[in-house]
Design a protein around this motif. Sequence first.
Motif, short mmCIF file in Angstrom:
data_model
loop_
_atom_site.label_atom_id
_atom_site.label_comp_id
_atom_site.label_asym_id
_atom_site.label_seq_id
_atom_site.Cartn_x
_atom_site.Cartn_y
_atom_site.Cartn_z
N UNK A 1 0.42 -1.33 0.00
CA UNK A 1 -0.07 -0.18 -0.11
C UNK A 1 0.90 1.31 0.39
N UNK A 2 0.67 2.06 -0.69
CA UNK A 2 1.27 3.69 -1.43
C UNK A 2 1.60 5.22 -0.82
N UNK A 3 1.18 5.38 0.02
CA UNK A 3 1.12 7.17 -0.21
C UNK A 3 2.44 8.80 -0.97
N UNK B 1 10.05 5.73 -10.95
CA UNK B 1 9.06 5.43 -9.66
C UNK B 1 7.98 4.29 -10.29
N UNK B 2 7.60 3.46 -9.16
CA UNK B 2 7.25 2.37 -9.69
C UNK B 2 5.87 2.59 -9.88
N UNK B 3 5.29 1.56 -10.67
CA UNK B 3 3.71 1.28 -11.41
C UNK B 3 3.52 2.38 -10.23
N UNK B 4 2.74 1.55 -8.96
CA UNK B 4 1.58 1.73 -7.70
C UNK B 4 2.06 3.40 -8.07
N UNK B 5 3.02 4.21 -7.84
CA UNK B 5 3.43 5.45 -6.90
C UNK B 5 2.90 6.08 -8.42
N UNK B 6 3.19 5.35 -9.41
CA UNK B 6 2.42 6.50 -10.84
C UNK B 6 0.97 7.06 -10.30
N UNK B 7 0.35 5.77 -10.21
CA UNK B 7 -1.19 5.43 -10.13
C UNK B 7 -1.34 6.36 -8.89
#
Length: 1441
Positions: A716-718, A832-838
């Motif tokens: 889970x990313x903030x 940046x990782x994919x989830x950060x981009x999202x």
Amino acid sequence: PFSNEGQNEYEKDGFIVDDADEDEEEEEEEARASDDERRKKKKKRKKETEDFELDEDDYMLLQDNNITGITRPKPPENKFKRLKKAGRESEMDGRSGFSDHDGAGKSRTAEETVRSSLFGNEEPFEEDFVEEDQQVDEDEVGEDDMDDEMGDFIVDEEEIDVNGQVVKRKKVKRKPLRQAAGVSSSALQEAHDIFGDVDELLALRKQELERDAINSGELRGNRLEDEFEPFILAEKYMTPKDEQIKETDIPERIQLSEELTGHPIDGDANSEEESVWIHNQLTGDGFLSLFGKEQVNREIHQSDIVNVLNMLHTHKFEVPFIAMYRKESCLSLVKDNDANEQANEEETRKMKWHKLLWAVQTLDRKWLLLQKRKVALQIYYERRYDDEKRRIDDVTRQALNRQLYHSIIDALKEAKSEKEVEDVDAKFNLHFPPGEVEEVGQFKRPKRKSLYSICHKAGLWEVANQFGRSAEQLGQHLTLTRIPEAGELDSGKDSPEDVAANFTCAMFETSQDVLRGARHMAAVEIGCEPIVKKHIRGIFMDKAVVSTKPTPEGSSVIDTYHQLSGVEWLQEKPLSKFGDAQWLLIQKAEEEKLLKVTITLPEDAKKALMSEARENYLSDCVSKSAQLWDEQRKMILDDAFLNFLLPAMEKEARSLLTAKAKCFLSMEYGKQFWDKVSVAPWKKKDADKKDADIDLDDESELRVMACCWGPGKPATTFVMLDSSGELVDVLYAGSISLRSQGVAEQQRKRNDQQRVLKFMTDHSPHVVCVGASNLNCRQLKDDIYEVIFKMVEDHPRDVNPQMENFSIVYGDESVPRLYENSRISSDQLPAQSAIVKRAVALGRYLQNPLAMVATLCGPGKEILSWKLHPLEQFLTPDEKYEVVEQVMVDATNQIGFDVNLAASHEWHFSTLQFVAGLGPRKASALQKELVREGSIFSRKELVKPLGRKVFMNASGFLRVRRSGAAAASAQIIDLLEDTRIHPESYALAKNLAKDVCAADGLEANEMDDDEQEMAIEHVREKQDQLDRLDIDEYSRSIGDDKRETLLDIKLELKCGFKDRRTPYAEPSPDEEFWLLSGETEDNISDGRIVQVTVRHIQDNRIICTFDSGLKAIVMGDNYSDDGFDLESLQLHEGDVLTGKIKNVNKNRFIVYLTCKQSEMSRWPFSRSNHDPYYRAQKVVLTQDDKARKQKEAKKHFKPRMIVHPHFQNLTAEEAMQFLGDKEPGEKVIRPSSRGPSFLTLTLKIFDGVFAHKEITESGKDHKDITSLLRLGKTLTIGDETFEDLDEVIDRYVDPLVGHLKSMLSYRKFRKGLKGEVDDMLRAEKSENPMRIVYCFGISHEHPGTFILSYIRSTNPHHEYVGLYPKGFRFRKKDFDSIDRLVSYFQKHIDKPPPDAGPSMRNVAAMVPMKNSAWGSGGANDGRRGDGDNDRDRHFSGRSGI
């Protein structure tokens, strides 16, 4: 490894080894690193040997020291192209077989020399012509870069060149860059990795090339096109055509449109004629398809259309400019007769999609294309008629042709639609067939011998003329443009047979044959007559009806839940009643053979039509001969109507229905898109106004924390975004939502809570946006609230005052997921990782929805993958993007573009291309200019970079204010620069402000500029004075009819660029339910039959889950008609249960089911929107249907209830027959003969070669026949599991087909059987005895594998190459590209294949062609004679031969 010039040590000439061993490479690297001096000498020696020019630095050094006699040499005119070089080298090799130097004079290693002698110097891509002094292609890399570079190589079989031709060429997933003189591909790639985009690099390189050309005195220097791949330049808008568009001072979209339609013809008569045509289109059926049932202004003035056309054609104004600044010229097209709008026109205005103006522009384009086609046809007709006139000597025929020609030209001039032009063209080609001309080069086309032309050549046209009225006369009588004369059809005393007897010949031996041929000619002429077709078309389109009924296949597939439910039994529905997209569903069902569709004229209308035709075609005479002639005429009319006219009209009706439905669907798609992009940024709901002012007035002051749930990998990313949408900080908190009560887990959760708490305390966001991707996000939202409560309780002093009314909102992840996988995200957020981009996209959508959507409207057009309408698959990508562009242009210009904000924050530039006057090319040029300037302080600064016409269009929508870098500047910015007031109206605005001030008692007779500026500030501060201003009275007082403009100025003086978007609204409970559950109303609604998995069995209920994780409950009372008894319950956890939905509790996210047979068998829910023409009937099987049913029953498989574009109920033989005439790589999924738990994928490998792969289904209720016939919940191929057929296609089939096509298009691939391929190799070996020749071929015995054949000395050797989704398998090794496989083969050709085992012949004998496991045969893993069953079994099957 690269040398200093960016070249590889090894040059790849066809079959030359690309890479050396890694240890050799490391030694060479160390040698170069330790002996820098020797490397420089080697470079100098190489440059002398290869006769290269000196470096630019060397020339400058010589020049600085005044050394003369050495000048920059001009390159020789006959520079060798690569192709010539390849030819020269092959000649050298052919003579000697061995050489110590390659064609360029470059020294070779001993290893290279040997390989060259064995395999020759081949060029893999002869279509690339590159200067010899340029570097080799990007695929020529040393082994140190192979893992990075070659690992990303794919073969893109759909790469298109500038001419629209498919180019089979290697392509790099990362930005593939062509090597250039002085710039290696690795350097470009490294630059991209470090700096992101290469726009600036391209621009600098272009300037450098131009400077070099000037310094060297060349007439023509190197061009960017010579150095970079065309698609790179096209993507960066740097082709010569793009440069021309940038430099031309005409709006870009108008330039592109005029390139297609040609320049409009000036003249009042043309505008008048076009405006009448457009007016008729808009006020007819076209209006309904544009607006449906919306209450809008239907009184469109033709004069307004004339004004709009004049502005589009002459002044080159775009639609947003016309809508905003030329309202007075087209009020009926801009304003709705809506009382609410008129009442509130001085209050808050809402954004509006100007559909009527866009419709005028679209219809204008259609009209211009129609005129362009008419002009081209007229020129062709003139040339063709002149040629026919020279060819024919018969005076009678010439007179007839002259009459026909003039009639056709007149009809062409009168044609007002594409259909009418096609009618005229059909008539011309009937009488002047293009294949009849004998002169070489004159309108030469393939000859088509029709029955009409045969009859015509036999002279039967003279008999056809005896039948009386011509087709044109019939049309004139039918349309009452000419009244028949008495006695006009008096045919004399001769009977038809007597006349026909004079024209018998070898082709038509009897009078009856002659009459039959003449009748055919007359009928064809009537069927091709434009006047007749226009008359029939009007009647047919008005009275024709559509009826549908299901086919036997349709009856078994279409149930009450099916998409076609409600349209399968339409009875005589008039064409005019099709107002929505219903026809597209019917058409698709007809193509899939689920429905039988008929379009006919009702019998009474058909009889009336035939009766009218006979009245105007038959004779009034009563003599016997006249009656005989009338009998012939009746047969002609029957033939013309039943065989030509009515079938043609049915075909036209289908295309008309399709066009109407697509137009409606485009508008519906556009409405959905408009609703998404016309939403304002999120605003704080402050109780006190003082804090709210910032947020309500300035959207850029919004700090957002976005959060995306992750399953663990990724966690889970903030992310934290500043007020400009830039990424500030990232936090991974994978344990924040842990539910486990374990000590370690709870500690990890507390740690993550503390980290999130500090993250929020440090950055003080105004709002947290949680991506609503699945049901876990509900818990995540609660966990974040828990953190906030802790913050308030434990650290009240640290809480920022702005966080008092803190909010957590759900956000739709549709757009963020598109951004995550887009190319632009890699440019904007490298590393940046994919989830950060999202997560970044999720937050940016909250800050600026329009800019976030526009980011996905770049060259990749990822926005088209955004699912907005359930039927959008019926629209092509071009049709969808046309609507997207319309909406984006309209929305962007009404919202405005902040120039200085974008200059400081690149992602805001995304909307610039949609500003009026601009486009992607002009926007990219302006972007570079703005970034270079940093910030601007007046719109006038943009006149020079834009050009006057483009500036006129764009300037009113460009906001110049204190944002970005300009916020820190002390320079004064005029208040008018941040309003929608156009610079042309600044004087009007200042005068209005001055007059308002004068009315307030201020002296305003002679104001200088500063005082006028103060007047504007004065009226903004005291808006009540502006409110008292009566615009109508003021407009009359200044004697200028600019009421609308003055009204806009008044509103903008009160508040510049006031946000007219729909306020942001958090998802409603219903919307939250659909977002989080991932389900749709089609899947989850009362009365639907669903399947769920049992999780817990309790005393009085059964708890289950859907695949999405949504909870379902079956209460004990609803389980069975026999009651609920735990002891006798034959149900276990993990079982699949079929039930019917009783109700859905969306607040608690629970679905209640019943499994009672009595309730399950009841008639399911009925759709409330049944068509009024729906008439369900009982299916009565005909004898043919019964026979076919019996035949179906004999088949080994049961027809499956699966609806998917690639699924068909076919046997293996039918599947191979279906794919027989299709391209290799086409596929079909069909039922398996092994039963309802299996499917079979049939793939066409090559002509006559088909492979079959078994797909295992699981997750079915074996007691329920419906469940068995439907698709299983999970699908398995080998060891890989898939959720549905779409995933099978995406992850398994498409990669497989990609590798198949790359092999079939490989330069060393040869068609034919193994023996034929061997003969080709022997012939090639005889021509090049010193080489090892090789090629790839199809394995006909084992479909799904290829054979690598090669000859070292005399006998051919063969090895298998397996085909897999991940690439190719050869000698137990996997390769993701053919080139890597070939490189490995060349290196290890002397080594025997591992576990050589039995010979290939024995293996072929061991492997059955029809294996019971459908593709588990041995010898297909790429080794000679190896029959092991590998875990990752590749695609294989049986031959269709």
